[in-house]
Design a protein around this motif. Structure first.
Motif, PDB file in Angstrom:
ATOM      1  N   LEU A  16     -26.099 -50.227 -47.931  1.00 21.76           N
ATOM      2  CA  LEU A  16     -25.327 -50.702 -49.077  1.00 21.76           C
ATOM      3  C   LEU A  16     -23.949 -50.045 -49.126  1.00 21.76           C
ATOM      4  CD1 LEU A  16     -28.066 -50.845 -51.877  1.00 21.76           C
ATOM      5  CD2 LEU A  16     -26.847 -52.781 -50.863  1.00 21.76           C
ATOM      6  N   PHE A  17     -23.940 -48.701 -48.873  1.00 19.45           N
ATOM      7  CA  PHE A  17     -22.668 -47.989 -48.849  1.00 19.45           C
ATOM      8  C   PHE A  17     -21.782 -48.488 -47.704  1.00 19.45           C
ATOM      9  CE2 PHE A  17     -24.428 -44.734 -51.714  1.00 19.45           C
ATOM     10  CZ  PHE A  17     -23.298 -44.464 -52.487  1.00 19.45           C
ATOM     11  N   GLN A  18     -22.430 -48.736 -46.574  1.00 15.79           N
ATOM     12  CA  GLN A  18     -21.670 -49.230 -45.412  1.00 15.79           C
ATOM     13  C   GLN A  18     -21.069 -50.605 -45.697  1.00 15.79           C
ATOM     14  OE1 GLN A  18     -23.968 -49.887 -41.834  1.00 15.79           O
ATOM     15  NE2 GLN A  18     -22.257 -49.225 -40.548  1.00 15.79           N
ATOM     16  N   LYS A  19     -21.862 -51.457 -46.336  1.00 12.10           N
ATOM     17  CA  LYS A  19     -21.382 -52.783 -46.696  1.00 12.10           C
ATOM     18  C   LYS A  19     -20.245 -52.690 -47.699  1.00 12.10           C
ATOM     19  CE  LYS A  19     -22.889 -57.224 -48.532  1.00 12.10           C
ATOM     20  NZ  LYS A  19     -24.042 -57.987 -49.096  1.00 12.10           N
ATOM     21  N   MET A  20     -20.405 -51.784 -48.669  1.00 14.74           N
ATOM     22  CA  MET A  20     -19.392 -51.623 -49.696  1.00 14.74           C
ATOM     23  C   MET A  20     -18.070 -51.139 -49.084  1.00 14.74           C
ATOM     24  SD  MET A  20     -19.484 -49.190 -53.088  1.00 14.74           S
ATOM     25  CE  MET A  20     -19.444 -47.704 -52.084  1.00 14.74           C
ATOM     26  N   TYR A  21     -18.162 -50.140 -48.198  1.00 15.70           N
ATOM     27  CA  TYR A  21     -16.954 -49.615 -47.561  1.00 15.70           C
ATOM     28  C   TYR A  21     -16.332 -50.623 -46.592  1.00 15.70           C
ATOM     29  CZ  TYR A  21     -17.366 -44.895 -49.451  1.00 15.70           C
ATOM     30  OH  TYR A  21     -17.399 -43.810 -50.293  1.00 15.70           O
ATOM     31  N   SER A  22     -17.195 -51.401 -45.924  1.00 15.16           N
ATOM     32  CA  SER A  22     -16.682 -52.425 -45.015  1.00 15.16           C
ATOM     33  C   SER A  22     -15.915 -53.481 -45.799  1.00 15.16           C
ATOM     34  CB  SER A  22     -17.837 -53.077 -44.250  1.00 15.16           C
ATOM     35  OG  SER A  22     -18.458 -52.150 -43.392  1.00 15.16           O
ATOM     36  N   LYS A  23     -16.490 -53.862 -46.957  1.00 18.80           N
ATOM     37  CA  LYS A  23     -15.832 -54.843 -47.811  1.00 18.80           C
ATOM     38  C   LYS A  23     -14.503 -54.309 -48.320  1.00 18.80           C
ATOM     39  CE  LYS A  23     -16.811 -57.858 -51.744  1.00 18.80           C
ATOM     40  NZ  LYS A  23     -17.821 -58.191 -52.792  1.00 18.80           N
ATOM     41  N   ARG A  24     -14.498 -53.029 -48.696  1.00 14.82           N
ATOM     42  CA  ARG A  24     -13.270 -52.402 -49.172  1.00 14.82           C
ATOM     43  C   ARG A  24     -12.228 -52.341 -48.037  1.00 14.82           C
ATOM     44  NH1 ARG A  24     -13.845 -46.643 -51.926  1.00 14.82           N
ATOM     45  NH2 ARG A  24     -15.018 -47.962 -53.390  1.00 14.82           N
ATOM     46  N   GLU A  25     -12.703 -52.058 -46.817  1.00 23.12           N
ATOM     47  CA  GLU A  25     -11.788 -51.969 -45.677  1.00 23.12           C
ATOM     48  C   GLU A  25     -11.193 -53.333 -45.334  1.00 23.12           C
ATOM     49  OE1 GLU A  25      -9.539 -49.813 -43.476  1.00 23.12           O
ATOM     50  OE2 GLU A  25     -11.239 -48.847 -44.482  1.00 23.12           O
ATOM     51  N   ILE A  26     -12.012 -54.369 -45.451  1.00 23.41           N
ATOM     52  CA  ILE A  26     -11.519 -55.728 -45.196  1.00 23.41           C
ATOM     53  C   ILE A  26     -10.460 -56.099 -46.223  1.00 23.41           C
ATOM     54  CG2 ILE A  26     -12.157 -58.170 -45.237  1.00 23.41           C
ATOM     55  CD1 ILE A  26     -14.848 -57.336 -43.997  1.00 23.41           C
ATOM     56  N   LYS A  27     -10.687 -55.719 -47.492  1.00 21.80           N
ATOM     57  CA  LYS A  27      -9.691 -55.959 -48.535  1.00 21.80           C
ATOM     58  C   LYS A  27      -8.396 -55.206 -48.215  1.00 21.80           C
ATOM     59  CE  LYS A  27     -12.676 -56.953 -52.507  1.00 21.80           C
ATOM     60  NZ  LYS A  27     -13.096 -56.497 -53.860  1.00 21.80           N
TER      61      LYS A  27
END
Length: 301
Positions: A16-27
């Motif tokens: 979940l943290f990885q997904k959250m950070y990946s989403k933030r990085e894509i943004k």
């Protein structure tokens, strides 16, 4: 069982943290791309998260940015070159036109003597001839650059062709009081080229030498290994290494005021035609001597 559940929960949390950070990085990447496209920043995309897929994505994005910058630089240089070309063409066309217009005004004078009238007509005709040469050079250069430009390559006796070209310029050499030092290979040499075009190239090189030679010139034709090289050199005044570096550029003239006769297209046309025929041409400066070499692959008899 409890241990397994705890491990699963930890794995889920990590994902979940990885997904959250990946989403933030894509943004973050999207935001950077927006600023780059709007011209607000002029750098590459950077990332904070260590992720192989995102790193690969960023790498390809930055590669695309580099390609776009290169295209923009080429477009800028092309526009600058085009602007300079149009300015030079306008200047070169305007000069003889202005002169012709001036002499036509003189011819309208009522108190003009017959001798003066004949002189003005002669000068006007000379300017018309110069204008015709300019227009023909512009037209020829546009043809060379076109996709429809066709050449007929065949085996040619370059020794014979060179002799014919030199003889055709005999009066021009004599008018300049130039006696070329000629050194041709005793055997006939052959190359593959378009006969009409190779004659134009040689003619342009001879014309350049006759026009700018101070008091001497040297012409040679030799075979070296599998190459046939035609060299023409002359001593020249006020020529610099910078002039030689740009000597084949379109409209380039050592006379920065462009007050001399000519367009600065002769050597550019020679280079373009040589390239079309799979040959090479280069220039070098040895002291005050300008040497131009024309090279083609040798063909056996």
């Amino acid at each position: 069982m409890i241990f397994i559940n705890i491990v699963l929960i930890i794995i889920i949390i990590i994902l979940l943290f990885q997904k959250m950070y990946s989403k933030r990085e894509i943004k973050n990447i999207t935001k950077q791309l927006k600023y780059i496209n709007e011209g607000k920043i002029d750098n590459k995309v950077t990332i904070r998260l260590i992720n192989k897929e995102i790193e690969e994505l960023t790498k390809n994005i930055n590669k695309s940015i580099d390609i776009r910058k290169q295209c923009e630089e080429r477009e800028f240089k092309l526009k600058k070159h085009l602007k300079r070309t149009v300015a030079d063409m306008s200047h070169d066309l305007r000069t003889p036109l202005t002169s012709i217009k001036g002499y036509i005004q003189f011819l309208k004078l009522d108190d003009l003597k017959d001798s003066e009238r004949k002189e003005y007509i002669s000068i006007a005709e000379e300017r018309v001839g110069a204008l015709e040469i300019l227009i023909n050079d512009f037209y020829e250069l546009s043809l060379i650059d076109s996709m429809d430009f066709k050449i007929e390559l065949k085996r040619l006796n370059i020794t014979k062709i060179l002799k014919e070209c030199i003889l055709s310029r005999y009066n021009d050499f004599k008018y300049r009081d130039l006696e070329p030092n000629i050194d041709l290979c005793k055997d006939y040499l052959y190359i593959v080229a378009d006969e009409k075009l190779i004659k134009r190239v040689i003619s342009n090189l001879l014309h350049n030498t006759i026009k700018y030679a101070k008091d001497s010139c040297f012409i040679s034709l030799k075979r070296e290994d599998d190459k046939v090289t035609f060299k023409i050199s002359n001593n020249a005044e006020n020529i610099t290494l910078k002039d030689v570096e740009h000597i084949f550029d379109r409209f380039y003239m050592a006379d920065k005021t462009r007050s001399g006769k000519g367009t600065g297209l002769g050597l550019s046309i020679a280079k373009n035609l040589t390239k079309k025929m799979k040959g090479s041409i280069d220039a070098r400066l040895n002291g005050d001597v300008l040497e131009i070499s024309l090279t083609f692959k040798a063909m056996d008899i």
